[in-house]
Design an enzyme around this catalytic site. Structure first.
Site, PDB file in Angstrom:
ATOM      1  N   GLU A 114      35.566  38.012  53.264  1.00 37.76           N
ATOM      2  CA  GLU A 114      35.899  36.601  53.474  1.00 37.76           C
ATOM      3  C   GLU A 114      37.164  36.234  52.698  1.00 37.76           C
ATOM      4  OE1 GLU A 114      31.809  34.363  54.587  1.00 37.76           O
ATOM      5  OE2 GLU A 114      32.187  34.495  52.443  1.00 37.76           O
TER       6      GLU A 114
ATOM      7  N   CYS B 135      43.236  32.406  49.244  1.00 37.24           N
ATOM      8  CA  CYS B 135      42.332  33.038  48.280  1.00 37.24           C
ATOM      9  C   CYS B 135      41.895  34.361  48.902  1.00 37.24           C
ATOM     10  CB  CYS B 135      41.142  32.125  48.018  1.00 37.24           C
ATOM     11  SG  CYS B 135      39.882  32.866  46.962  1.00 37.24           S
TER      12      CYS B 135
ATOM     13  N   CYS C  81      30.714  43.371  45.158  1.00 41.23           N
ATOM     14  CA  CYS C  81      31.142  43.319  43.761  1.00 41.23           C
ATOM     15  C   CYS C  81      30.044  43.946  42.913  1.00 41.23           C
ATOM     16  CB  CYS C  81      31.354  41.862  43.346  1.00 41.23           C
ATOM     17  SG  CYS C  81      31.989  41.659  41.665  1.00 41.23           S
TER      18      CYS C  81
ATOM     19  N   CYS D 221      27.361  38.743  38.150  1.00 40.67           N
ATOM     20  CA  CYS D 221      27.247  37.431  37.492  1.00 40.67           C
ATOM     21  C   CYS D 221      26.127  36.636  38.173  1.00 40.67           C
ATOM     22  CB  CYS D 221      28.568  36.671  37.578  1.00 40.67           C
ATOM     23  SG  CYS D 221      29.926  37.578  36.796  1.00 40.67           S
TER      24      CYS D 221
ATOM     25  N   CYS E 128      26.745  33.870  41.126  1.00 36.34           N
ATOM     26  CA  CYS E 128      27.756  34.145  42.153  1.00 36.34           C
ATOM     27  C   CYS E 128      27.170  34.879  43.352  1.00 36.34           C
ATOM     28  CB  CYS E 128      28.874  34.975  41.532  1.00 36.34           C
ATOM     29  SG  CYS E 128      30.252  35.316  42.654  1.00 36.34           S
TER      30      CYS E 128
ATOM     31  N   CYS F  46      34.233  28.202  45.174  1.00 33.88           N
ATOM     32  CA  CYS F  46      34.145  29.283  44.174  1.00 33.88           C
ATOM     33  C   CYS F  46      32.730  29.826  44.098  1.00 33.88           C
ATOM     34  CB  CYS F  46      34.503  28.772  42.789  1.00 33.88           C
ATOM     35  SG  CYS F  46      36.105  28.022  42.693  1.00 33.88           S
TER      36      CYS F  46
HETATM   37  N1  SAH Z   1      35.616  38.617  39.868  1.00 39.15           N
HETATM   38  C1  SAH Z   1      36.646  37.656  39.537  1.00 39.15           C
HETATM   39  C2  SAH Z   1      37.128  36.934  40.757  1.00 39.15           C
HETATM   40  C3  SAH Z   1      36.147  35.928  41.330  1.00 39.15           C
HETATM   41  S1  SAH Z   1      36.902  34.403  41.153  1.00 39.15           S
HETATM   42  C4  SAH Z   1      36.141  36.732  38.461  1.00 39.15           C
HETATM   43  O1  SAH Z   1      34.980  36.832  38.086  1.00 39.15           O
HETATM   44  O2  SAH Z   1      36.909  35.947  37.931  1.00 39.15           O
HETATM   45  C5  SAH Z   1      35.649  33.315  41.460  1.00 39.15           C
HETATM   46  C6  SAH Z   1      35.440  32.324  40.336  1.00 39.15           C
HETATM   47  O3  SAH Z   1      34.331  31.519  40.700  1.00 39.15           O
HETATM   48  C7  SAH Z   1      35.062  33.004  39.031  1.00 39.15           C
HETATM   49  O4  SAH Z   1      35.502  32.242  37.936  1.00 39.15           O
HETATM   50  C8  SAH Z   1      33.570  32.948  39.110  1.00 39.15           C
HETATM   51  O5  SAH Z   1      32.962  33.155  37.873  1.00 39.15           O
HETATM   52  C9  SAH Z   1      33.353  31.580  39.678  1.00 39.15           C
HETATM   53  N2  SAH Z   1      32.048  31.383  40.283  1.00 39.15           N
HETATM   54  C10 SAH Z   1      31.165  32.319  40.685  1.00 39.15           C
HETATM   55  N3  SAH Z   1      30.072  31.751  41.203  1.00 39.15           N
HETATM   56  C11 SAH Z   1      30.269  30.416  41.124  1.00 39.15           C
HETATM   57  C12 SAH Z   1      29.509  29.299  41.538  1.00 39.15           C
HETATM   58  N4  SAH Z   1      28.329  29.441  42.121  1.00 39.15           N
HETATM   59  N5  SAH Z   1      30.040  28.077  41.301  1.00 39.15           N
HETATM   60  C13 SAH Z   1      31.253  27.935  40.729  1.00 39.15           C
HETATM   61  N6  SAH Z   1      32.012  28.958  40.345  1.00 39.15           N
HETATM   62  C14 SAH Z   1      31.521  30.182  40.540  1.00 39.15           C
END
Ligand code: SAH
Length: 330
Positions: free
Chosen positions: A59, A72, A79, A83, A86, A300
């Protein structure tokens, strides 16, 4: 390829016919297949599902701002960072994208919308520093004169904090904007919600960020997803100011976006505001990220490998892959 977005060698009409035939015999010119395009209610965000040549999907998102459009892009199918809030690691890690597959997301978005993409955020599915070699080639190509000529200052790479690779990125001399997904002010909490912290604890991460700012002269952005009752208390905001003291940085608060399988909920606006004020009082630049595209699951943390409608069918497979992904930290 990089600039004119040609569909085949045959379209390279400034090359002799014999060379075009030769190229066609020896190489393939891949393109992403657009499977789905969703436009958000406000019309400013669009999400794409692209098919790769091996049948996997990724995506990507287009965001239209007053100051221009941003793409983006994803760097991996799935991945393995795991986390807890996510969607991107729900299906585990499948494979790295090639530099061309990352670049093609930008070209395909331009083709589909006609948008003049002026900024790129490497914030889609996957951990770019877990696929650093390909991500660096992508950045070199898209910033090059033979590419789209996008300035490195308009490229933001977001990482959950792979410390050695932050060093390599600093040494690359590219000077892209670094965003770090922090989400917690201490190791105890961060170990639980961003598992890679068990390998690279906060002291190491913050030191690497300090070195990045010295090396590149760029301010680091810290992303902090606010989750109700977990990391949104004023005391935690205070601990965050202590952690970041003296660093050339900016904090971006993101009220957590809804992911059904994850179940985290965002705090109410008053709690967000209170958290923000603690940082402001200590002189830390802070903004609250404007939510875009949540109605089409393009915000995000909502990007994933498999389109929502296909998820149920693959859930058993997914579970298996997910457990394999988590072992990476042991
Ligand atoms: N793997 C990289 C790139 C992903 S960027 C990273 O971790 O930075 C996506 C961003 O959205 C990251 O800051 C991630 O932590 C955040 N994110 C993940 N799940 C989210 C959610 N449910 N709500 C808001 N932000 C989230």
């Amino acid at each position: 390829m990089f600039q004119k977005d040609v569909a085949s060698f045959d379209d390279m009409s400034n090359l002799p016919a014999s060379l075009r035939t030769d190229l066609d015999r020896q190489y393939t010119l891949g393109r992403l297949r657009q499977i789905k395009r969703l436009v958000s209610n406000e019309g400013e965000t669009e999400k794409y599902l692209f098919g790769l040549s091996d049948g996997n999907t990724v995506e990507s998102v287009l965001m239209r701002h007053d100051y221009g459009s941003s793409a983006c892009v994803s760097t991996q199918v799935g991945c393995r960072m795991g986390c807890v809030f996510c969607a991107s690691s729900l299906g585990g890690w499948v494979r790295n994208l090639t530099p061309g597959e990352i670049y093609d997301q930008v070209l395909a978005i331009r083709r589909s919308t006609g948008a003049d993409v002026q900024r790129v955020v490497i914030m889609g599915t996957g951990e770019p520093l877990d696929n650093l070699d390909h991500t660096l080639v992508f950045i070199r190509n898209i910033t090059a004169d033979y590419g789209l000529g996008i300035s490195t200052r308009r490229i933001t790479l977001s990482t959950c904090g792979l410390v050695p690779e932050i060093g390599r990125l600093a040494n690359s001399g590219l000077g892209v904007t670094l965003a770090v997904s922090l989400h917690a002010p201490n190791d105890d909490l961060r170990n639980r919600i961003v598992p890679v912290n068990r390998r690279y604890p906060l002291a190491q991460l913050i030191r690497a960020c300090g070195e990045y700012t010295l090396r590149t002269g760029r301010r680091v952005t810290f992303e902090y997803a606010l989750i109700q009752g977990l990391n949104d208390a004023p005391g935690q905001a205070n601990a965050l100011t202590e952690l970041l003291r003296g660093l050339n940085c900016h904090v971006n608060l993101i009220p957590v976006n809804y992911v059904p399988e994850r179940g985290s909920t965002p705090p109410d606006p008053v709690t967000v505001r209170r958290f923000q004020e603690v940082l402001e009082l200590k002189g830390i630049p802070v903004t609250v990220r404007r939510e875009m595209g949540a109605d089409i699951n393009a915000a995000c943390g909502q990007l994933r490998t498999v389109a929502s409608s296909q998820r149920a069918a693959s859930s058993r497979h997914r579970h298996h892959r997910h457990s394999r992904g988590s072992e990476w930290y042991r």
